[in-house]
Scaffold this active site. Structure first.
Site, short mmCIF file in Angstrom:
data_model
loop_
_atom_site.label_atom_id
_atom_site.label_comp_id
_atom_site.label_asym_id
_atom_site.label_seq_id
_atom_site.Cartn_x
_atom_site.Cartn_y
_atom_site.Cartn_z
N GLU A 118 -12.44 45.42 -31.64
CA GLU A 118 -13.65 46.21 -31.87
C GLU A 118 -14.12 46.88 -30.59
O GLU A 118 -13.92 46.37 -29.49
CB GLU A 118 -14.77 45.31 -32.38
N CYS A 131 -19.03 49.58 -25.36
CA CYS A 131 -18.68 48.17 -25.16
C CYS A 131 -17.22 48.01 -25.56
O CYS A 131 -16.83 48.30 -26.69
CB CYS A 131 -19.58 47.29 -26.02
N CYS A 138 -10.40 35.21 -28.63
CA CYS A 138 -10.88 34.64 -27.37
C CYS A 138 -10.59 33.15 -27.35
O CYS A 138 -10.55 32.50 -28.41
CB CYS A 138 -12.38 34.88 -27.24
N CYS A 142 -17.40 30.16 -27.12
CA CYS A 142 -18.84 30.09 -26.90
C CYS A 142 -19.52 29.96 -28.26
O CYS A 142 -19.26 30.74 -29.17
CB CYS A 142 -19.33 31.33 -26.16
N CYS A 145 -21.31 32.92 -30.07
CA CYS A 145 -20.58 34.19 -30.13
C CYS A 145 -19.64 34.20 -31.32
O CYS A 145 -18.83 33.28 -31.48
CB CYS A 145 -19.80 34.41 -28.83
N HIS A 254 -26.90 32.15 -19.97
CA HIS A 254 -27.39 31.58 -21.23
C HIS A 254 -27.99 30.17 -21.18
O HIS A 254 -28.48 29.69 -22.21
CB HIS A 254 -26.28 31.60 -22.29
N CYS A 372 -20.48 41.29 -31.66
CA CYS A 372 -19.05 41.26 -31.36
C CYS A 372 -18.29 40.37 -32.34
O CYS A 372 -18.64 39.21 -32.55
CB CYS A 372 -18.86 40.77 -29.93
#
Length: 391
Positions: A118, A131, A138, A142, A145, A254, A372
């Site tokens: 994306e 972006c 990944c 996280c 996410c 975070h 995302c």
């Protein structure tokens, strides 16, 4: 620590791009200037002409957005034929394009091997930011996410990374008109953030090469100050980012305690807050004009208390920094809720009064699943539904 700084960090999972098949024409998108020159020599360009030819082809691809060798009119017809026989100029394919009511554009892109990533374009009054993704999936998991729910498939090549920029410029109609100086054109895409799918510092070489292409003055020509790389905290590669890319740095922070950050950003178990902060204090590009951005997603009851705000201030004291407060972009099945507007404003006020800029990011593109990884997951769900219906 010295050894870690000298040796690049690799992921626990080995990821390899698809190999070019024997007889395939080579894609020129993503090659560095030196690699482009060598490729042209390998295809039969006389060595004494190779630097000039590479410069001409480079400008056609990256300055003018041309993909057809026949349109490269300052090259002789026999040379254009040589290029056509040996090379292609290809960018990722748009599988799905969504445009939000606020102008945000989200692209689901298909790359080699049929994988999907994306990219998101966010227009603002004074700039337009793209972006960009660096991996398919990944490894960092996280917990807030959505991409973290998707398994890592592979790293993107430099061509697939810079190709996202080229696709967005196609869609925006931003390539200069014939005969116009590219520097006179209005820049709709003025900024890049490496904040899409994946951890950029786990794909360092390809990210570096793609950004060098984006910054090249005879091509896309974006200033290094208009490129921001966001890392979750791959400490040994942070100094290398300044030395080899020179862009601005953002950190997915975070949390203000290791206990909470271990859950939100599990890479913290490898390089904890103390280690990360120490590396950021040493970041050679960190100045008042090139501040490090601390990204801080606001999660209700998790990391949004006044105590968290005060701890954050103490942790970053002395680092040229700004704090980006990000209202959580909720997705189906997310384990967290967005902090209330009042709580976010109270947190921001504490940070601001301590002398740090604390902008609250306006949620964008929520009607097109701009968080995302959401569009890819939605696309996969649709395909599974079709397969079940067909079965």
């Amino acid at each position: 620590m010295t050894d870690m700084l000298q040796n690049p960090i690799t992921q626990d999972v080995l990821t390899l791009p698809r190999k070019v098949e024997e007889g395939d024409r080579r894609n020129l998108v993503g090659l560095t200037r030196d690699a482009l020159r060598e490729a042209l020599i390998g295809a039969g360009t006389p060595e004494r002409q190779a630097k000039m030819r590479a410069g001409q082809v480079w400008q056609w691809i990256y300055q003018k957005g041309v993909r057809d060798f026949d349109a490269m009119t300052n090259l002789a017809k026999p040379y254009r034929e040589l290029l056509r026989e040996n090379f292609v100029v290809e960018v990722p394919e748009i599988v799905r394009r969504e445009v939000s009511s606020d102008g945000t554009r989200k692209y689901l892109l298909r790359i080699a091997g049929g994988h999907e990533v994306e990219a998101v374009y966010i227009p603002e009054e004074s700039r337009g930011t793209l972006c960009v993704s660096s991996q398919v999936g990944c490894t960092l998991t996280c917990s807030f996410c959505h991409t973290g729910t998707q398994r890592l498939v592979r790293n993107l090549t430099a061509g697939e990374i810079v190709g996202q920029i080229m696709v967005a410029r196609d869609d925006l109609g931003e390539w200069p008109a014939p005969g116009r100086n590219p520097k006179d054109e209005q820049r709709l895409l003025s900024n890049i953030v490496l904040m899409g799918m994946g951890e950029p510092l786990y794909n360092f070489d390809n990210v570096r090469d793609a950004m060098k292409i984006a910054m090249d003055g005879e091509g896309i020509s974006l200033s290094r100050r208009r490129i921001t790389l966001s890392t979750s905290g791959v400490v040994p590669e942070i100094a290398r980012t300044a030395a080899e890319i020179g862009c601005l740095l953002a950190v997915s922070f975070h949390a203000t305690t290791d206990e909470v950050r271990d859950k939100l950003v599990p890479i913290n178990k490898r390089w904890n807050i103390e280690t990360l902060i120490a590396a950021l204090r040493e970041y050679p590009k960190a100045t008042n004009s090139e501040r490090i951005t601390f990204e801080y997603v606001m999660l209700k009851g998790v990391n949004d208390s006044d105590e968290d705000a005060h701890r954050l201030i103490e942790l970053i004291r002395g680092i040229p920094a700004k704090i980006n407060l990000i209202p959580f972009n909720e997705w189906p099945g997310a384990p967290y809720e967005r902090s209330s507007n009042n709580r976010i404003r109270a947190f921001a006020d504490i940070v601001y009064k301590a002398g740090y800029a604390s902008p609250i990011r306006t949620p964008r593109g929520e009607d097109i699943m701009a968080a995302c990884g959401q569009l890819k997951s939605d696309s996969e769900r649709e395909r599974k539904s079709r397969r079940r219906a067909e079965a």
